[in-house]
Design an enzyme around this catalytic site. Structure first.
Site, PDB file in Angstrom:
ATOM      1  N   CYS A 127      41.639  63.762  52.816  1.00  0.00           N
ATOM      2  CA  CYS A 127      41.328  62.846  51.537  1.00  0.00           C
ATOM      3  C   CYS A 127      42.295  63.362  50.019  1.00  0.00           C
ATOM      4  CB  CYS A 127      39.986  61.936  51.647  1.00  0.00           C
ATOM      5  SG  CYS A 127      40.098  61.163  50.584  1.00  0.00           S
ATOM      6  N   CYS A 130      40.237  61.519  47.739  1.00  0.00           N
ATOM      7  CA  CYS A 130      39.664  61.814  46.970  1.00  0.00           C
ATOM      8  C   CYS A 130      39.625  63.431  46.534  1.00  0.00           C
ATOM      9  CB  CYS A 130      38.200  62.511  48.563  1.00  0.00           C
ATOM     10  SG  CYS A 130      38.365  61.240  49.820  1.00  0.00           S
ATOM     11  N   ASP A 131      40.262  64.074  46.821  1.00  0.00           N
ATOM     12  CA  ASP A 131      40.784  65.574  46.571  1.00  0.00           C
ATOM     13  C   ASP A 131      42.077  65.352  45.298  1.00  0.00           C
ATOM     14  OD1 ASP A 131      37.517  66.423  47.922  1.00  0.00           O
ATOM     15  OD2 ASP A 131      39.068  66.900  49.432  1.00  0.00           O
TER      16      ASP A 131
END
Ligand code: NAP
Length: 299
Positions: A127, A130-131
Site C-alpha cells: 500500500c 499507507c506506507d
C-alpha cells in the site's frame, strides 16, 4: 432477524447498504478490517463519473458517512460461515437475515518469494498511500503493470528520490493516461520484462534481485518494494452456498444472483470483466434492489 446482512464494507457493500437503508430495510454490515475496501488506498480517482478528482480515502469516507447517517449498523467482525438458511456466523456472534449480499472484494496478491512475509513493514509494502511517507528521499521500487502499480509509482515519485517500476512485460495493463504520466516523471526508471526473484537484507530490506527475460540477474539497492501485482478473492468460506470459478471468484447469474436463493454477490468478489469502482457500486445497487424485490415477492 435482519432484512439484509451485507458482508464487506467496501464500495460494493456500502452502496448495497445505502440502497437498502433508503428502502427502510433493517441492515447489518459485517466488516473484518476497516471500511472502504481497496479503494481507500487509491491515491486519486479520476474516472468516477461526475467527480473530476477525489482521493480514495475521501471517497470511501464520504460513502461510509452517508451510510452511517441513515443509521446503518456496522459490526467489525470476521465472518466464518454462512449457511443456506441465511445464518451468518462470525468470530463474535451469529446473525440471521432474509437476504445476504457478499461483497468481500479481493486481497493483495503475494509475490510468493522467500522472505516476503518477513520483510512486511521492514521494506515490503502492499500500500503506497499507507506506507509511502516512510520513504521520503529514499529509493523505492514498485512491482506491477496495472493501474495500481502505475498510480503507486506516480504517488511515490513525489516522495522518494528514485522510483523503479518493475514489470514482467513490455506492455502495461494500466490505462494509457497513467502510463503516459509516469513516463514523463524524471525520477522514475523502468525495468521491463523482468521479475523480482529475491529479497535481500539483514533485519530489513536492503536490495532486490531482478531477473530479466534472458535470465540475467541484477541486484538493485532499494529501501522499499511496493508490491502491486493485483488481487485474489478470499471466497472459500462461502463455497457451500455459492459456486466459485477456477480462480475463486463467485459465479453469478444475471449480474448478482448466486446459486443460493436470497444470497447475492457484488463487486470484485464475483466473476466479471471489469473490476473498478464504477462497477462495484453498480453491483452494490443492483444486489440491494434485487434483494428487496425478491424479499417482497416472498412475503
Ligand atoms: P491488475 O490490473 O490485475 O494488474 C496486475 C499487474 O500485476 C499486471 O500488470 C500483471 O502483469 C502483474 N502481475 C500479476 N501477477 C504477477 C506476478 N506473480 N508477478 C509479477 N507481476 C504480476 O491489478 P491492479 O493494478 O491492482 O488493478 C485492479 C483493478 O483495480 C483494475 O481493474 C484496475 O483498473 C482498478 N484500479 C483502478 C484505479 C484507478 O482507476 N484510479 C486505481 C487502481 C486500481 P500482466 O499485465 O503481465 O498480467
Amino acid at each position: 432477524m435482519y432484512d439484509i446482512i451485507i458482508i464487506g464494507a467496501g464500495p460494493a457493500g456500502l452502496t448495497s447498504a445505502l440502497y437498502a437503508l433508503r428502502a427502510n430495510k433493517n441492515v447489518l454490515i459485517l466488516e473484518a478490517k476497516s471500511y472502504g475496501g481497496q479503494i481507500i488506498n487509491a491515491h486519486k480517482i479520476v474516472n468516477y463519473p461526475g467527480i473530476e478528482e477525489i482521493s480514495g480515502f475521501d471517497f470511501a469516507t464520504n460513502l461510509y458517512q452517508q451510510v452511517k447517517k441513515l443509521n446503518g449498523e456496522v459490526k467489525y467482525e470476521t465472518v466464518l460461515h454462512v449457511d443456506e438458511d441465511k445464518f451468518v456466523t462470525t468470530n463474535k456472534g451469529k446473525y440471521q437475515a432474509k437476504s445476504i449480499i457478499i461483497a468481500t472484494g479481493a486481497e493483495n496478491r503475494l509475490l510468493n518469494i522467500d522472505r516476503e512475509r518477513e520483510f512486511v513493514g521492514k521494506g515490503i509494502s502492499y500500500c503506497a498511500t499507507c506506507d509511502g511517507a516512510f520513504y521520503k528521499d529514499k529509493v523505492v521500487a514498485v512491482n506491477g503493470g496495472g493501474n495500481t502499480a502505475i498510480n503507486d509509482a506516480i504517488y511515490l515519485s513525489n516522495i522518494a528520490s528514485k522510483v523503479y517500476l518493475i514489470h514482467r512485460r513490455e506492455e502495461f495493463r494500466a490505462e494509457e493516461q497513467y502510463t503516459k504520466e509516469l513516463k514523463g516523471i524524471e525520477n522514475v526508471y523502468f525495468i521491463l520484462n523482468s521479475t523480482v526473484t529475491a529479497l535481500n537484507g539483514d533485519d530489513k530490506l536492503e536490495s532486490i534481485t531482478v531477473k530479466d527475460k534472458d535470465g540475467n540477474l541484477e541486484d538493485i539497492q532499494v529501501d522499499a518494494l511496493f508490491i502491486a501485482i493485483g488481487q485474489e478473492p478470499k471466497n472459500e468460506i462461502f463455497a457451500n452456498v455459492v459456486k466459485l470459478n477456477q480462480f475463486g471468484y463467485i459465479e453469478t447469474d444475471d449480474g448478482v444472483h448466486t446459486k443460493t436463493k436470497g444470497i447475492y454477490a457484488a463487486g470484485d468478489a464475483r466473476v466479471k470483466t471489469l473490476r473498478q469502482l464504477t462497477t462495484a457500486v453498480g453491483d452494490g445497487s443492483v444486489a440491494a434492489t434485487m434483494a428487496i424485490k425478491e424479499m417482497k415477492e416472498n412475503e
